[in-house]
Design an enzyme around this catalytic site. Structure first.
Site, short mmCIF file in Angstrom:
data_model
loop_
_atom_site.label_atom_id
_atom_site.label_comp_id
_atom_site.label_asym_id
_atom_site.label_seq_id
_atom_site.Cartn_x
_atom_site.Cartn_y
_atom_site.Cartn_z
N SER A 154 17.05 7.35 1.29
CA SER A 154 17.66 6.07 1.65
C SER A 154 16.82 5.39 2.74
O SER A 154 17.24 4.41 3.34
CB SER A 154 19.11 6.27 2.12
OG SER A 154 19.13 7.24 3.13
N LEU A 166 10.36 4.18 3.58
CA LEU A 166 9.20 4.43 2.71
C LEU A 166 9.64 4.45 1.23
O LEU A 166 8.98 3.89 0.36
CB LEU A 166 8.55 5.77 3.09
CG LEU A 166 7.35 6.16 2.24
CD1 LEU A 166 6.17 5.23 2.51
CD2 LEU A 166 6.93 7.61 2.52
N THR A 167 10.77 5.10 0.99
CA THR A 167 11.27 5.17 -0.39
C THR A 167 11.55 3.76 -0.91
O THR A 167 11.17 3.40 -2.03
CB THR A 167 12.56 6.02 -0.44
OG1 THR A 167 12.29 7.24 0.22
CG2 THR A 167 13.00 6.28 -1.86
N HIS A 216 -2.42 7.40 2.53
CA HIS A 216 -2.36 6.48 1.39
C HIS A 216 -3.62 5.63 1.25
O HIS A 216 -3.89 5.09 0.18
CB HIS A 216 -1.08 5.62 1.42
CG HIS A 216 -1.12 4.47 2.36
ND1 HIS A 216 -0.87 4.58 3.69
CD2 HIS A 216 -1.37 3.15 2.16
CE1 HIS A 216 -0.97 3.40 4.27
NE2 HIS A 216 -1.27 2.50 3.35
N LYS A 274 -6.11 3.88 -2.27
CA LYS A 274 -6.43 2.47 -2.53
C LYS A 274 -7.65 2.40 -3.44
O LYS A 274 -8.63 3.12 -3.21
CB LYS A 274 -6.72 1.74 -1.20
CG LYS A 274 -5.47 1.53 -0.35
CD LYS A 274 -5.78 0.69 0.86
CE LYS A 274 -4.62 0.65 1.84
NZ LYS A 274 -3.55 -0.27 1.50
N ASP A 306 -1.40 6.97 14.42
CA ASP A 306 -0.85 6.29 13.24
C ASP A 306 -1.94 5.84 12.27
O ASP A 306 -1.76 5.91 11.05
CB ASP A 306 -0.04 5.08 13.71
CG ASP A 306 0.68 4.39 12.58
OD1 ASP A 306 1.37 5.09 11.82
OD2 ASP A 306 0.54 3.15 12.43
N HIS A 317 -6.34 7.23 8.50
CA HIS A 317 -6.97 6.19 7.66
C HIS A 317 -8.40 5.88 8.09
O HIS A 317 -9.31 5.80 7.28
CB HIS A 317 -6.17 4.89 7.70
CG HIS A 317 -4.72 5.07 7.35
ND1 HIS A 317 -4.26 6.04 6.50
CD2 HIS A 317 -3.61 4.38 7.74
CE1 HIS A 317 -2.94 5.93 6.40
NE2 HIS A 317 -2.53 4.95 7.14
N LYS A 363 -2.62 -3.73 15.65
CA LYS A 363 -1.50 -4.51 15.10
C LYS A 363 -1.46 -5.86 15.79
O LYS A 363 -2.01 -6.02 16.88
CB LYS A 363 -0.19 -3.77 15.36
CG LYS A 363 -0.05 -2.52 14.50
CD LYS A 363 1.39 -2.09 14.39
CE LYS A 363 1.52 -0.81 13.57
NZ LYS A 363 1.35 -1.03 12.13
N LYS A 392 -4.83 -10.10 8.46
CA LYS A 392 -4.86 -8.78 7.82
C LYS A 392 -6.25 -8.63 7.21
O LYS A 392 -6.67 -9.47 6.41
CB LYS A 392 -3.78 -8.68 6.74
CG LYS A 392 -3.72 -7.31 6.08
CD LYS A 392 -2.46 -7.17 5.23
CE LYS A 392 -2.45 -5.89 4.41
NZ LYS A 392 -2.14 -4.69 5.15
C1 BG6 Z 1 0.67 3.23 7.68
C2 BG6 Z 1 0.95 3.05 9.14
O1 BG6 Z 1 0.12 4.50 7.43
O2 BG6 Z 1 -0.27 2.24 7.26
C3 BG6 Z 1 1.47 1.65 9.44
O3 BG6 Z 1 1.93 4.00 9.54
C4 BG6 Z 1 0.51 0.60 8.88
O4 BG6 Z 1 1.63 1.45 10.83
C5 BG6 Z 1 0.21 0.90 7.42
O5 BG6 Z 1 1.13 -0.66 9.01
C6 BG6 Z 1 -0.87 -0.01 6.89
O6 BG6 Z 1 -0.99 0.20 5.52
P1 BG6 Z 1 -1.56 -0.94 4.56
O7 BG6 Z 1 -1.63 -0.26 3.24
O8 BG6 Z 1 -0.56 -2.06 4.63
O9 BG6 Z 1 -2.87 -1.32 5.12
#
Ligand code: BG6
Length: 516
Positions: free
Chosen positions: A31, A34-35, A202, A206, A259, A264, A364, A369
């Protein structure tokens, strides 16, 4: 502008996806955010593309009290919010495969009930206990859940000699430093073998990050110049316009280094700088990633301010909208020292990269973006046009644009029509959107399918996680112990003076955010 069209070759046959074998996913945190934002829509897309077996089902587990029906309704809404055009028929039939069970993650009784529910669902769906346990919960809960899965007999270490195929998906960050990552790993490996553990980053899912390997290793022309002899420096940028959103309880304890940077950023660095693996096999690729991470020069903590700068956003405006500073965000400690921006200069001590600076920057509430990797080549060694005043010819820059406008661009110099010595910088651009005419799939779609197929290529192995924490833990400890605070930057800016100094002291500049 040069036009790029994919030519159809016999290799295109490889583009056909392999469908997942019969299995079920058990999502802890069903709930949660992320889900709702990522997982349900990604699984739905797999189903809509016929990549799930007809026996597939999903059991959502959460603290919130929900019936199967209300979970299905919430799932329908979440999917509609994430995907523009959804066929009502597909959606209705998909949600019939969703179930829900509520309970307390600390209570072993909850896991006994999950076990009973799975046995009951197995009678109907017949996936024969082929299960993926997905931890979409705050990292603090991982040990409790994993331990209880083991105690309830749901874990099945090693999948050996049994029809059951059990996997565990763990979200990042894996631990908060070297020690906690080691403890977490020990906990998990009591109940699961490394071959069953899928640690998510994740970014590795991509398309454009996956493409780095194809671009580098399926073309013979780039590798010969991909080294210290031709490359001056590399910049890796992940800039976000969003702030902490509603994740303050997690983020204020984590910060940008944990984070974004530990995972990443370092994984993108590994993709762009690693040696060519001998084959496209999970462990061969992961070996090279780890080898590269191991070659990053440790940070000199006494002079850490010279190579790492942290910042925190203050109030400002993004796309014309006023936004509050980090400390005024709901749920953030009023005097929080948590960093929302990190810039660093790293060196890789190996034959290929010795002496080439890698500048990494993530934050952030920045102006735009923009996620990209820019490779700055060296300038020509001598300008033959010097007599005409062209003594400083711009160097070639190759940009791998990860998001939001995925593509590749290479800048080069060319003669302009007109006077004899008249030169311009041109860009050879390729945009996925224009060439392949498809929406880029969500990274989670790729990762979930790979996990169901048992392919660990795009998941991080523990030795990689360990080495990245080894690099960053001394820095985290220094930040925690000293009295310094992050520099304040205005929300909506691209950078700030102290971060600029980091690169300008080397005679270079941050690349402006992409105009692609
Ligand atoms: C997540 C972070 O792993 O990646 C977030 O916890 C961040 O803080 C997000 O906003 C960014 O992912 P993307 O795919 O929107 O670049």
């Amino acid at each position: 502008m040069p036009e790029i069209r994919p030519s159809v070759t016999s290799q295109d046959i490889l583009c056909a996806e392999v469908a997942a074998p019969p299995n079920a996913i058990v999502v802890f945190g069903a709930s949660g955010d992320l889900t709702r934002r990522k997982l349900l829509a990604s699984i739905f897309q797999l189903s809509a593309q016929d990549l799930l077996d007809e026996r597939f089902y999903l059991l959502g587990c959460g603290r919130k009290k929900l019936s199967d029906d209300s979970f299905r309704k919430a799932a329908q809404q979440a999917i509609r919010e994430s995907i523009d055009h959804v066929s009502a028929r597909d959606l209705n039939s998909f949600v019939q495969r969703l179930y829900y069970i509520d309970g307390d993650y600390e209570d072993i009784g909850f896991y006994q009930r999950i076990k009973a529910k799975l046995a009951q669902l197995d009678k109907k769906h017949k996936v024969y206990d082929s299960l993926v346990f997905y931890l979409a919960v705050p990292p603090l809960l991982y040990p409790a859940i994993v331990e209880r899965l083991g105690l309830a007999g749901l874990a099945c270490p090693k999948n050996l000699g049994t029809k059951r195929q059990i996997k565990l998906v763990v979200e990042k960050p894996f631990g908060r430093d070297l020690k906690s990552a080691a403890e977490l790993n020990e906990h998990i490996t009591h109940c699961f073998d490394e071959s069953q553990i899928y640690r998510i980053d994740h970014y590795l899912g991509k398309e454009t990050v996956q493409n780095i390997l194809m671009f580098r290793f399926a073309n013979a022309i780039f590798e010969p110049v991909w080294n210290r002899n031709y490359i001056d420096s590399v910049q890796i940028i992940i800039a976000e316009t969003v702030g902490v959103e509603h994740r303050a309880s997690y983020y204020d304890q984590a910060g940008a280094l944990r984070d974004m940077f530990q995972n990443h950023m370092l994984q993108m660095l590994a993709s762009v700088a690693m040696e060519p693996p001998a084959s496209f096999e999970a462990d061969r690729i992961r070996d090279e990633r780890v080898k590269l991470l191991r070659s990053i020069r440790p940070l000199k903590i006494e002079q850490v301010g010279d190579s790492v700068v942290r910042g925190q956003y203050g109030p400002g405006s993004i796309n014309g909208e006023q936004v509050v500073g980090y400390q005024a965000e709901p749920g953030v400690e009023p005097e929080s020292k948590t960093e929302t921006f990190v810039a660093a200069r790293l060196f890789i001590d190996n034959w290929r990269w010795r002496g080439v600076p890698f500048y990494l920057r993530t934050g952030k509430r920045l102006a735009k973006k923009d996620t990209e990797i820019a490779i700055f080549f060296k300038k020509v060694p001598h300008s033959m046009f010097i007599s005409a005043g062209l003594d400083d010819i711009p160097a070639n820059v190759l940009v791998l644009q990860i998001q939001p406008e995925e593509g590749i661009s290479l800048s080069f110099q060319a003669k302009r029509p007109g006077s004899k010595i008249c030169m311009s910088t041109l860009n050879m651009d390729f945009k996925y959107r224009n060439v392949f005419l498809v929406e880029m799939p969500e990274a989670y779609q790729r990762l979930l399918l790979d996990c169901m197929l048992g392919d660990q290529t795009l998941f991080t192995r523990y030795d990689g996680v360990e080495i990245s924490w080894k690099l960053l833990t001394p820095l985290l400890e220094t930040w925690q112990q000293d009295d310094s605070t992050p520099y304040l930057y205005r929300a909506g800016s691209e950078s700030f003076a102290e971060a600029d100094k980091l690169i300008e002291s080397d005679g270079r500049k941050w690349r402006e955010f992409s105009k692609m």
